[in-house]
Design an enzyme around this catalytic site. Structure first.
Site, PDB file in Angstrom:
ATOM      1  N   CYS A   1       1.301  63.515 -41.237  1.00  0.00           N
ATOM      2  CA  CYS A   1       1.144  62.198 -42.537  1.00  0.00           C
ATOM      3  C   CYS A   1       0.551  61.120 -41.693  1.00  0.00           C
ATOM      4  O   CYS A   1      -0.564  61.120 -41.476  1.00  0.00           O
ATOM      5  CB  CYS A   1       2.497  61.954 -43.084  1.00  0.00           C
ATOM      6  SG  CYS A   1       3.248  63.214 -43.833  1.00  0.00           S
TER       7      CYS A   1
ATOM      8  N   HIS B   1       5.586  58.732 -38.891  1.00  0.00           N
ATOM      9  CA  HIS B   1       6.486  59.099 -37.574  1.00  0.00           C
ATOM     10  C   HIS B   1       5.473  59.135 -36.444  1.00  0.00           C
ATOM     11  O   HIS B   1       4.428  58.984 -36.336  1.00  0.00           O
ATOM     12  CB  HIS B   1       6.849  60.811 -38.004  1.00  0.00           C
ATOM     13  CG  HIS B   1       5.693  61.637 -38.148  1.00  0.00           C
ATOM     14  ND1 HIS B   1       4.982  62.183 -37.115  1.00  0.00           N
ATOM     15  CD2 HIS B   1       5.192  62.127 -39.147  1.00  0.00           C
ATOM     16  CE1 HIS B   1       3.997  62.989 -37.568  1.00  0.00           C
ATOM     17  NE2 HIS B   1       4.089  63.274 -38.921  1.00  0.00           N
TER      18      HIS B   1
END
Length: 186
Positions: A162, A146
């Site tokens: 992440c 992301h």
């Protein structure tokens, strides 16, 4: 008439040919280190065109677009992302998805994250930009590729998140990869 593919290709070339300058939370512009700028690189022929390779410990993501050719992006990796290994599939993509910090994030840094405990709706004020959701055997792994509004985190291991890319880079990748794209985290 200019096609969408032509516009996307032109934007990709512009992103690859100029340094990334972003504003952080200060008046000083942030300049991404040259080694983390997107660039075309050679990869081993064993990697099929269309797949994504992530090397969390060296902070790079490779999108293989042709035999032995890939675009390499610098990434930031959350501590949880360092533990994730193996294969996954992008089974969901979202533009400006809603976001909520985890309970651990709020507990570790309440001054920063408690204000977002009810979540942040999707849109330009949301830190994710675009998100690619990684699944295994049809199940959400809760790992994502992301965007981030914290450009300083690229090339680092960070406490949250992440696989983080600069928003402008994840937008570029998002346009290039369909649902079903294989991802291998080394």
């Amino acid at each position: 008439m200019i096609s969408r593919r032509f516009l996307i290709g032109g934007a990709a070339l512009a992103a690859l040919s100029s340094p990334t300058i972003l504003r952080a939370h200060t008046a000083e512009p942030f300049v991404l280190a040259d080694e983390f700028q997107p660039r075309e690189v050679r990869v081993r022929e064993q990697h099929a065109p269309g797949q994504i390779l992530v090397f969390p410990r060296s902070f790079f993501l490779y999108h293989v677009f042709d035999t032995e050719r890939a675009i390499r992006y610098g990434v930031g990796v959350g501590k949880a992302g360092l533990a994730f290994r193996g294969s996954a599939i992008i089974e969901r993509k979202a533009e400006w998805p809603s976001w909520r910090p985890t309970n651990d994030m709020i507990r570790r840094n309440p001054d920063r994250y408690a204000q977002f405990a009810d979540g942040v709706p999707g849109g330009p004020n949301n830190p994710l930009g675009r998100a690619l959701y990684l699944y295994r055997e049809g199940r959400d792994t809760y790992y994502r590729i992301h965007g981030t509004t914290e450009p300083w985190s690229i090339g680092q291991s960070v406490s949250n998140g992440c696989i983080r890319m600069l928003n402008e880079h994840v937008i570029q990748l998002y346009e290039q990869v369909p649902v079903g794209t294989p991802v291998t985290v080394m």
